[in-house]
Design an enzyme around this catalytic site. Structure first.
Site, PDB file in Angstrom:
ATOM      1  N   GLU A 178     -12.237  11.980  34.537  1.00  0.00           N
ATOM      2  CA  GLU A 178     -11.972  11.965  35.982  1.00  0.00           C
ATOM      3  C   GLU A 178     -10.908  12.971  36.442  1.00  0.00           C
ATOM      4  O   GLU A 178      -9.991  12.622  37.192  1.00  0.00           O
ATOM      5  CB  GLU A 178     -11.571  10.543  36.416  1.00  0.00           C
ATOM      6  CG  GLU A 178     -12.601   9.496  36.039  1.00  0.00           C
ATOM      7  CD  GLU A 178     -12.216   8.079  36.460  1.00  0.00           C
ATOM      8  OE1 GLU A 178     -11.088   7.863  36.924  1.00  0.00           O
ATOM      9  OE2 GLU A 178     -13.068   7.180  36.312  1.00  0.00           O
ATOM     10  N   GLU A 292     -21.446   5.036  31.856  1.00  0.00           N
ATOM     11  CA  GLU A 292     -20.837   3.770  32.305  1.00  0.00           C
ATOM     12  C   GLU A 292     -21.680   3.100  33.381  1.00  0.00           C
ATOM     13  O   GLU A 292     -21.172   2.572  34.363  1.00  0.00           O
ATOM     14  CB  GLU A 292     -19.434   4.030  32.882  1.00  0.00           C
ATOM     15  CG  GLU A 292     -18.516   4.802  31.963  1.00  0.00           C
ATOM     16  CD  GLU A 292     -17.093   4.967  32.508  1.00  0.00           C
ATOM     17  OE1 GLU A 292     -16.758   4.322  33.523  1.00  0.00           O
ATOM     18  OE2 GLU A 292     -16.340   5.755  31.922  1.00  0.00           O
TER      19      GLU A 292
HETATM   20  C1  XIL Z   1     -12.318  -0.098  33.801  1.00  0.00           C
HETATM   21  C2  XIL Z   1     -12.436  -1.349  32.950  1.00  0.00           C
HETATM   22  O1  XIL Z   1     -13.768  -1.769  32.967  1.00  0.00           O
HETATM   23  C3  XIL Z   1     -11.524  -2.428  33.456  1.00  0.00           C
HETATM   24  O2  XIL Z   1     -11.520  -3.545  32.574  1.00  0.00           O
HETATM   25  C4  XIL Z   1     -10.107  -1.895  33.620  1.00  0.00           C
HETATM   26  O3  XIL Z   1      -9.287  -2.880  34.197  1.00  0.00           O
HETATM   27  C5  XIL Z   1     -10.104  -0.655  34.485  1.00  0.00           C
HETATM   28  O4  XIL Z   1     -10.974   0.298  33.931  1.00  0.00           O
HETATM   29  N1  XIL Z   1     -14.192   4.489  35.026  1.00  0.00           N
HETATM   30  C6  XIL Z   1     -13.779   4.544  33.712  1.00  0.00           C
HETATM   31  C7  XIL Z   1     -13.515   3.285  32.987  1.00  0.00           C
HETATM   32  O5  XIL Z   1     -13.762   5.628  33.117  1.00  0.00           O
HETATM   33  O6  XIL Z   1     -12.525   3.430  32.011  1.00  0.00           O
HETATM   34  C8  XIL Z   1     -13.139   2.164  33.930  1.00  0.00           C
HETATM   35  O7  XIL Z   1     -13.034   0.957  33.188  1.00  0.00           O
HETATM   36  C9  XIL Z   1     -14.173   2.046  35.027  1.00  0.00           C
HETATM   37  C10 XIL Z   1     -14.249   3.317  35.828  1.00  0.00           C
END
Ligand code: XIL
Length: 388
Positions: A178, A292
């Site tokens: 990101e 994701e």
């Molecule tokens: C999220 C997790 O799912 C949560 O448990 C945590 O509190 C915050 O992060 N993008 C990403 C992930 O790259 O690492 C994130 O994961 C969701 C958005």
């Protein structure tokens, strides 16, 4: 729609399918779609072994994966069973991030990450590493400890230690996560986060070069979100991400893959924007992972599980049909697999207090309509010649 009318549809469409099969006609996606409307019918359908997500994915040059909540893995046999049955690649939802891994500036906590590595090895699964450098989930001590003077050393030490520990056992590392945020207003579109403030834009190349040194086997990946749909914001973000990737390639920064997070919403529209974006990444020689995926249903106005599941499933189907047409895609991972442990669980739709259902299994580990939509989308993919 109540359960009983859902059942009626399922019986009707089962009959229709039977008649079509008897007549020698293929059961097309429309028939499958109608059948998927019935949650009860899903229970009866085979989903393990050759019918699992990973088996269907493998026939089309894909790995099927999910993020793993390591605590749930340790505590719930059902969680571990479904995970091993359905998936051949895993990623830690949190356990490999800076925050969880770095209780103090001088120590590492590897217990959870090691547990996931051990589970994956035992079940012959591949592992994605997530992540080595991100603006978020930094340890609480970070802001008061890391300075312009020592940031370079902290970043290099962290990547060398973590990627080095798992060297040769990680399929792909999200090296930088990101790094683009157009609304931060920089001409290059890069996010003005902690690493940028500490080290300038060079932190990105530094992270990738360090990762390559620490583990020459892992596919080094740039991972980001907000590039999926056809909105103006996504269009701008795609342009900024591509500029970043092109610049990295021009500077010979070791970069092997693009991760598209794929946190999407019901009703989103996906088309030429994401298609052209992926083709451009392929032209740069990159592999692509959907890293994701989940479908956020908070924009739905009704409070009806069957309708919700259908809307979520159709969003999966639509997005995956579009993205899997791209031959550079080699893996699809969802961000968790059971609604019991989705990071979206805190989100409640409208006034209804109805928990979200963004994943292929519900909170009781029953496959939802999304499961079948994902599997169908794998099946409808033309197997790329360069299949893994
Ligand atoms: C999220 C997790 O799912 C949560 O448990 C945590 O509190 C915050 O992060 N993008 C990403 C992930 O790259 O690492 C994130 O994961 C969701 C958005």
């Amino acid at each position: 729609m109540g359960i009983s009318s859902a059942n009626k549809i399922s019986r009707r469409s089962a009959l229709a399918n039977g008649a079509m099969i008897a007549a020698g006609l293929a059961v097309g996606p429309l028939a499958a779609r109608a059948q998927n409307l019935a949650p009860q019918a899903n229970k009866a359908r085979k989903i393990t072994g050759r019918d699992s997500l990973k088996s269907h994915a493998a026939h089309h040059g894909l790995l099927a994966g999910t993020a793993v909540n390591v605590r749930a893995l340790g505590a719930q046999p059902e969680y571990a069973r479904v995970l091993a049955e359905q998936y051949d690649i895993v990623v830690a939802e949190n356990a490999m991030k800076w925050g969880p891994l770095r209780p103090t500036p001088d120590t590492f906590f590897f217990t959870d990450a090691d547990a996931l590595m051990a589970f994956a090895a035992e079940h012959k699964m591949k592992v994605r590493g997530h992540n080595l450098c991100w603006h978020s989930q930094l340890p609480t001590w970070f802001a008061s400890t890391v300075t312009k003077e020592n940031a370079h050393r902290f970043l290099v030490d962290h990547i060398t230690t973590v990627a080095g520990r798992y060297r040769g056992r990680i399929e792909a590392w999200d090296v930088v996560n990101e790094a683009v945020q157009v609304s931060d207003g920089r001409p290059d579109g890069l996010r003005n986060g902690p690493w940028m403030k500490l080290l300038g834009p060079e932190y990105i190349d530094l992270a990738f070069r360090t990762a390559r040194q620490a583990d020459s086997h892992a596919l080094l990946t740039y991972n980001d979100y907000g590039v999926e749909n056809s909105s103006e914001d996504a269009t701008k973000k795609r342009a900024a991400v591509l500029a970043l990737l092109r610049g990295m390639k021009a500077r010979n920064t070791p970069l092997d893959a693009l991760g598209i997070q794929s946190h999407i919403h019901t009703g989103g529209s996906f088309g030429a924007g994401i298609r052209d974006f992926m083709a451009s990444a392929r032209d740069l020689g990159l592999k692509i992972f959907l890293t994701e995926m989940d479908v956020n249903d908070s924009n739905l106005t009704y409070n009806d599980i069957a309708r919700t599941d259908h809307a979520v499933a159709e969003t999966y189907r639509d997005y995956l049909t579009t993205t899997l047409a791209e031959p550079a895609v080699t893996a699809v991972l969802t961000w968790g697999f059971t609604d019991r442990y989705t990071w979206l669980a805190g989100g409640f739709r409208g006034q209804s207090k109805h928990p979200q259902r963004p994943l292929p299994f519900d909170a009781n580990y029953q496959p939802t309509e999304a499961f079948f939509a994902i599997r169908d989308a794998f099946d409808h993919r033309k197997t790329p010649r360069t299949a893994v």
